[in-house]
Design an enzyme around this catalytic site. Structure first.
Site, PDB file in Angstrom:
ATOM      1  N   GLY A  59       3.030   4.646   3.990  1.00 40.10           N
ATOM      2  CA  GLY A  59       1.637   4.339   3.687  1.00 40.10           C
ATOM      3  C   GLY A  59       1.030   3.486   4.783  1.00 40.10           C
ATOM      4  O   GLY A  59       1.543   3.418   5.906  1.00 40.10           O
ATOM      5  N   GLY A  60      -0.056   2.787   4.450  1.00 40.51           N
ATOM      6  CA  GLY A  60      -0.787   1.986   5.431  1.00 40.51           C
ATOM      7  C   GLY A  60       0.061   0.893   6.060  1.00 40.51           C
ATOM      8  O   GLY A  60      -0.029   0.650   7.266  1.00 40.51           O
TER       9      GLY A  60
ATOM     10  N   ASN B 127      10.824   8.066   3.167  1.00 41.74           N
ATOM     11  CA  ASN B 127       9.771   7.929   2.157  1.00 41.74           C
ATOM     12  C   ASN B 127      10.075   8.817   0.959  1.00 41.74           C
ATOM     13  O   ASN B 127      10.752   9.846   1.084  1.00 41.74           O
ATOM     14  CB  ASN B 127       8.416   8.319   2.772  1.00 41.74           C
ATOM     15  CG  ASN B 127       7.251   7.888   1.911  1.00 41.74           C
ATOM     16  OD1 ASN B 127       7.231   6.762   1.401  1.00 41.74           O
ATOM     17  ND2 ASN B 127       6.281   8.768   1.715  1.00 41.74           N
ATOM     18  N   ARG B 128       9.574   8.373  -0.221  1.00 43.20           N
ATOM     19  CA  ARG B 128       9.731   9.164  -1.448  1.00 43.20           C
ATOM     20  C   ARG B 128       9.218  10.583  -1.196  1.00 43.20           C
ATOM     21  O   ARG B 128       9.894  11.554  -1.498  1.00 43.20           O
ATOM     22  CB  ARG B 128       8.951   8.473  -2.575  1.00 43.20           C
ATOM     23  CG  ARG B 128       9.029   9.138  -3.910  1.00 43.20           C
ATOM     24  CD  ARG B 128       8.343   8.294  -4.961  1.00 43.20           C
ATOM     25  NE  ARG B 128       6.921   8.059  -4.669  1.00 43.20           N
ATOM     26  CZ  ARG B 128       6.114   7.318  -5.417  1.00 43.20           C
ATOM     27  NH1 ARG B 128       6.596   6.718  -6.495  1.00 43.20           N
ATOM     28  NH2 ARG B 128       4.847   7.148  -5.096  1.00 43.20           N
TER      29      ARG B 128
ATOM     30  N   SER C 204      -4.655 -15.961   1.263  1.00 44.70           N
ATOM     31  CA  SER C 204      -5.341 -16.144   2.547  1.00 44.70           C
ATOM     32  C   SER C 204      -6.277 -17.355   2.573  1.00 44.70           C
ATOM     33  O   SER C 204      -6.295 -18.087   3.571  1.00 44.70           O
ATOM     34  CB  SER C 204      -6.103 -14.871   2.929  1.00 44.70           C
ATOM     35  OG  SER C 204      -5.177 -13.841   3.197  1.00 44.70           O
TER      36      SER C 204
ATOM     37  N   ASP D  64      -1.173  -6.863  11.163  1.00 38.68           N
ATOM     38  CA  ASP D  64      -0.007  -6.773  10.260  1.00 38.68           C
ATOM     39  C   ASP D  64       1.304  -6.586  11.036  1.00 38.68           C
ATOM     40  O   ASP D  64       2.301  -7.237  10.746  1.00 38.68           O
ATOM     41  CB  ASP D  64      -0.174  -5.595   9.281  1.00 38.68           C
ATOM     42  CG  ASP D  64      -1.085  -5.949   8.116  1.00 38.68           C
ATOM     43  OD1 ASP D  64      -1.250  -7.147   7.816  1.00 38.68           O
ATOM     44  OD2 ASP D  64      -1.628  -5.014   7.495  1.00 38.68           O
TER      45      ASP D  64
ATOM     46  N   TYR E 241       6.015 -10.374  -1.338  1.00 41.30           N
ATOM     47  CA  TYR E 241       6.506 -11.746  -1.242  1.00 41.30           C
ATOM     48  C   TYR E 241       6.371 -12.473  -2.568  1.00 41.30           C
ATOM     49  O   TYR E 241       5.699 -12.007  -3.483  1.00 41.30           O
ATOM     50  CB  TYR E 241       5.746 -12.522  -0.149  1.00 41.30           C
ATOM     51  CG  TYR E 241       4.245 -12.426  -0.270  1.00 41.30           C
ATOM     52  CD1 TYR E 241       3.554 -11.491   0.478  1.00 41.30           C
ATOM     53  CD2 TYR E 241       3.527 -13.252  -1.131  1.00 41.30           C
ATOM     54  CE1 TYR E 241       2.187 -11.382   0.380  1.00 41.30           C
ATOM     55  CE2 TYR E 241       2.162 -13.152  -1.239  1.00 41.30           C
ATOM     56  CZ  TYR E 241       1.489 -12.220  -0.480  1.00 41.30           C
ATOM     57  OH  TYR E 241       0.133 -12.106  -0.594  1.00 41.30           O
TER      58      TYR E 241
ATOM     59  N   LYS F 141      -8.413  -1.113   3.717  1.00 40.24           N
ATOM     60  CA  LYS F 141      -8.078  -1.152   5.145  1.00 40.24           C
ATOM     61  C   LYS F 141      -8.555   0.088   5.903  1.00 40.24           C
ATOM     62  O   LYS F 141      -8.914  -0.003   7.073  1.00 40.24           O
ATOM     63  CB  LYS F 141      -6.573  -1.354   5.345  1.00 40.24           C
ATOM     64  CG  LYS F 141      -6.122  -2.758   4.950  1.00 40.24           C
ATOM     65  CD  LYS F 141      -4.656  -3.004   5.247  1.00 40.24           C
ATOM     66  CE  LYS F 141      -4.235  -4.351   4.683  1.00 40.24           C
ATOM     67  NZ  LYS F 141      -2.832  -4.672   4.954  1.00 40.24           N
TER      68      LYS F 141
HETATM   69  P1  NDP Z   1       0.167   2.473   0.302  1.00 36.14           P
HETATM   70  O1  NDP Z   1      -0.401   2.725  -1.057  1.00 36.14           O
HETATM   71  O2  NDP Z   1      -0.587   2.920   1.507  1.00 36.14           O
HETATM   72  O3  NDP Z   1       1.612   3.195   0.397  1.00 36.14           O
HETATM   73  C1  NDP Z   1       2.516   3.075  -0.628  1.00 36.14           C
HETATM   74  C2  NDP Z   1       3.923   3.554  -0.168  1.00 36.14           C
HETATM   75  O4  NDP Z   1       4.854   3.168  -1.152  1.00 36.14           O
HETATM   76  C3  NDP Z   1       4.048   5.066  -0.015  1.00 36.14           C
HETATM   77  O5  NDP Z   1       4.947   5.322   1.035  1.00 36.14           O
HETATM   78  C4  NDP Z   1       4.627   5.482  -1.387  1.00 36.14           C
HETATM   79  O6  NDP Z   1       5.390   6.665  -1.330  1.00 36.14           O
HETATM   80  C5  NDP Z   1       5.541   4.321  -1.643  1.00 36.14           C
HETATM   81  N1  NDP Z   1       5.834   4.092  -3.057  1.00 36.14           N
HETATM   82  C6  NDP Z   1       4.978   3.681  -4.028  1.00 36.14           C
HETATM   83  N2  NDP Z   1       5.632   3.505  -5.200  1.00 36.14           N
HETATM   84  C7  NDP Z   1       6.941   3.825  -4.957  1.00 36.14           C
HETATM   85  C8  NDP Z   1       8.112   3.842  -5.772  1.00 36.14           C
HETATM   86  N3  NDP Z   1       8.073   3.507  -7.073  1.00 36.14           N
HETATM   87  N4  NDP Z   1       9.289   4.187  -5.205  1.00 36.14           N
HETATM   88  C9  NDP Z   1       9.356   4.516  -3.896  1.00 36.14           C
HETATM   89  N5  NDP Z   1       8.265   4.530  -3.068  1.00 36.14           N
HETATM   90  C10 NDP Z   1       7.063   4.176  -3.603  1.00 36.14           C
HETATM   91  O7  NDP Z   1       0.494   0.914   0.344  1.00 36.14           O
HETATM   92  P2  NDP Z   1       0.609   0.001   1.653  1.00 36.14           P
HETATM   93  O8  NDP Z   1       1.395   0.757   2.651  1.00 36.14           O
HETATM   94  O9  NDP Z   1      -0.724  -0.521   2.042  1.00 36.14           O
HETATM   95  O10 NDP Z   1       1.434  -1.276   1.123  1.00 36.14           O
HETATM   96  C11 NDP Z   1       2.828  -1.203   0.847  1.00 36.14           C
HETATM   97  C12 NDP Z   1       3.350  -2.576   0.463  1.00 36.14           C
HETATM   98  O11 NDP Z   1       3.350  -3.493   1.560  1.00 36.14           O
HETATM   99  C13 NDP Z   1       2.537  -3.220  -0.650  1.00 36.14           C
HETATM  100  O12 NDP Z   1       3.462  -3.673  -1.604  1.00 36.14           O
HETATM  101  C14 NDP Z   1       1.844  -4.391   0.028  1.00 36.14           C
HETATM  102  O13 NDP Z   1       1.669  -5.457  -0.868  1.00 36.14           O
HETATM  103  C15 NDP Z   1       2.815  -4.737   1.142  1.00 36.14           C
HETATM  104  N6  NDP Z   1       2.162  -5.391   2.318  1.00 36.14           N
HETATM  105  C16 NDP Z   1       2.522  -6.681   2.649  1.00 36.14           C
HETATM  106  C17 NDP Z   1       1.951  -7.327   3.748  1.00 36.14           C
HETATM  107  C18 NDP Z   1       2.351  -8.743   4.094  1.00 36.14           C
HETATM  108  O14 NDP Z   1       1.652  -9.389   4.885  1.00 36.14           O
HETATM  109  N7  NDP Z   1       3.446  -9.262   3.576  1.00 36.14           N
HETATM  110  C19 NDP Z   1       0.944  -6.649   4.605  1.00 36.14           C
HETATM  111  C20 NDP Z   1       0.666  -5.284   4.181  1.00 36.14           C
HETATM  112  C21 NDP Z   1       1.254  -4.712   3.068  1.00 36.14           C
HETATM  113  P3  NDP Z   1       4.693   8.137  -1.518  1.00 36.14           P
HETATM  114  O15 NDP Z   1       4.131   8.493  -0.165  1.00 36.14           O
HETATM  115  O16 NDP Z   1       5.795   9.005  -1.936  1.00 36.14           O
HETATM  116  O17 NDP Z   1       3.623   7.966  -2.567  1.00 36.14           O
END
Ligand code: NDP
Length: 273
Positions: free
Chosen positions: A129-130, A151-152, A17, A102, A220, A66
């Site tokens: 997730g978020g 979702n998992r 950023s 986002d 990314y 967030k």
């Molecule tokens: P959260 O921690 O809120 O959510 C994580 C999610 O990933 C949950 O649904 C979780 O499932 C799932 N998960 C985690 N590990 C695994 C795995 N090994 N196999 C399958 N599912 C898995 O994270 P965020 O939602 O905030 O972020 C998610 C991704 O998005 C991050 O990698 C982040 O870097 C990316 N991102 C990119 C942005 C961009 O501008 N390019 C902006 C925002 C985010 P469960 O519910 O079962 O635990």
């Protein structure tokens, strides 16, 4: 006096950023400075207040703050209310305003940079997730024919579906676990899970990718395990989340400065690096 902005997170050193906003400021001739602030895990609100006291005008918020940013904001945009997460803070005499750019960033990258039409298409969103929350409404607003959440932990996807069902319009909004995807096909598969950060791919059944389909990973900077698996399973196009990152930054910049920066030169510069 030069206006101050920052990204706040934990960790934050990896954040692109500062680089993105510094280029935006140069391109739009804005007198501003943008830095990265590492907040202690138990000290988010204090760090924000210290930055405001030092003259800060706005912040980007990244992992894991967030939700705390959502709670800290005195006023919030409708899209932040729906996402229940804030990635952009705007500071003014009236207080702290929270927004979420986002989702707009993802849709701008898909439609403008990648030339994808979302209306009438079949979309699969992986994760609950978020990040998934933040992009759901902007995706639904593009009027896809189908939006399936997988979702998992299937119960989280189902809860998200129930929450967003009133906003689905004519879109068929459904949800479940990964195994239930067997036999279905999609035009666009978006990975909003954190699996790529651990070099893992969600366990998806074969045959998901329709002819001409795009696999998009929000992570990314590398060919992730998800993108590699998508290529092997027949996805026609692959994209990482760098475009989303730049587009959400542009929207934050617009909220702060009232000027929309060009994104193509910044994206090209980051891709080259
Ligand atoms: P959260 O921690 O809120 O959510 C994580 C999610 O990933 C949950 O649904 C979780 O499932 C799932 N998960 C985690 N590990 C695994 C795995 N090994 N196999 C399958 N599912 C898995 O994270 P965020 O939602 O905030 O972020 C998610 C991704 O998005 C991050 O990698 C982040 O870097 C990316 N991102 C990119 C942005 C961009 O501008 N390019 C902006 C925002 C985010 P469960 O519910 O079962 O635990």
């Amino acid at each position: 006096m030069t206006d101050r902005y920052a990204v706040i997170g934990h960790p934050v050193a990896h954040s692109k950023s500062p680089q993105i906003h510094t280029v935006f400021a140069g391109l739009t001739l804005q007198d501003m400075r943008y830095e990265a602030i590492l907040a202690p895990l138990d000290g988010f609100a204090e760090s924000v207040r210290a930055f405001i006291a030092a003259g800060g005008r706005g912040m980007n918020v990244t992992v894991p703050f967030k939700l705390e940013a959502y709670e800290l904001a005195g006023t919030r945009s409708p899209r932040a209310e729906v996402a229940k997460a804030v990635n952009t803070l705007v500071f003014s005499a009236t207080g702290i305003h929270g927004d979420n750019t986002d989702g707009l960033g993802l849709v701008a990258d898909l439609t403008r940079n990648l030339g994808i039409r979302l209306a009438g298409r079949r979309l699969l969103l992986l994760g609950a997730g978020g990040a998934a929350r933040g992009v759901l409404l902007p995706l639904l607003e593009q009027k896809p024919a189908v939006l399936h959440l997988a979702n998992r932990t299937a119960s989280k996807a189902l809860a998200l579906r129930d929450e967003f069902a009133p906003l689905a319009g004519g879109c068929v909004l459904s949800a479940g676990g990964f195994a239930e995807l067997a036999g279905r096909q999609f035009d666009l598969v978006i990975n909003a899970t954190a699996a790529s950060l651990a070099d893992e791919a969600p366990p998806l059944p074969a045959g998901l990718y329709a002819p001409g389909s795009l696999a998009y990973d929000m992570v990314y900077g590398k060919t992730t395990a998800f993108l590699a698996a998508a290529r092997a399973q027949g996805a026609a196009r692959l994209a990482d989340g760098l475009g989303m990152l730049v587009e959400q930054a542009a929207e934050s910049f617009f909220l702060w400065r009232g000027v929309r920066p060009p994104t193509a030169p910044v994206l090209a510069q980051l891709r080259e690096a």
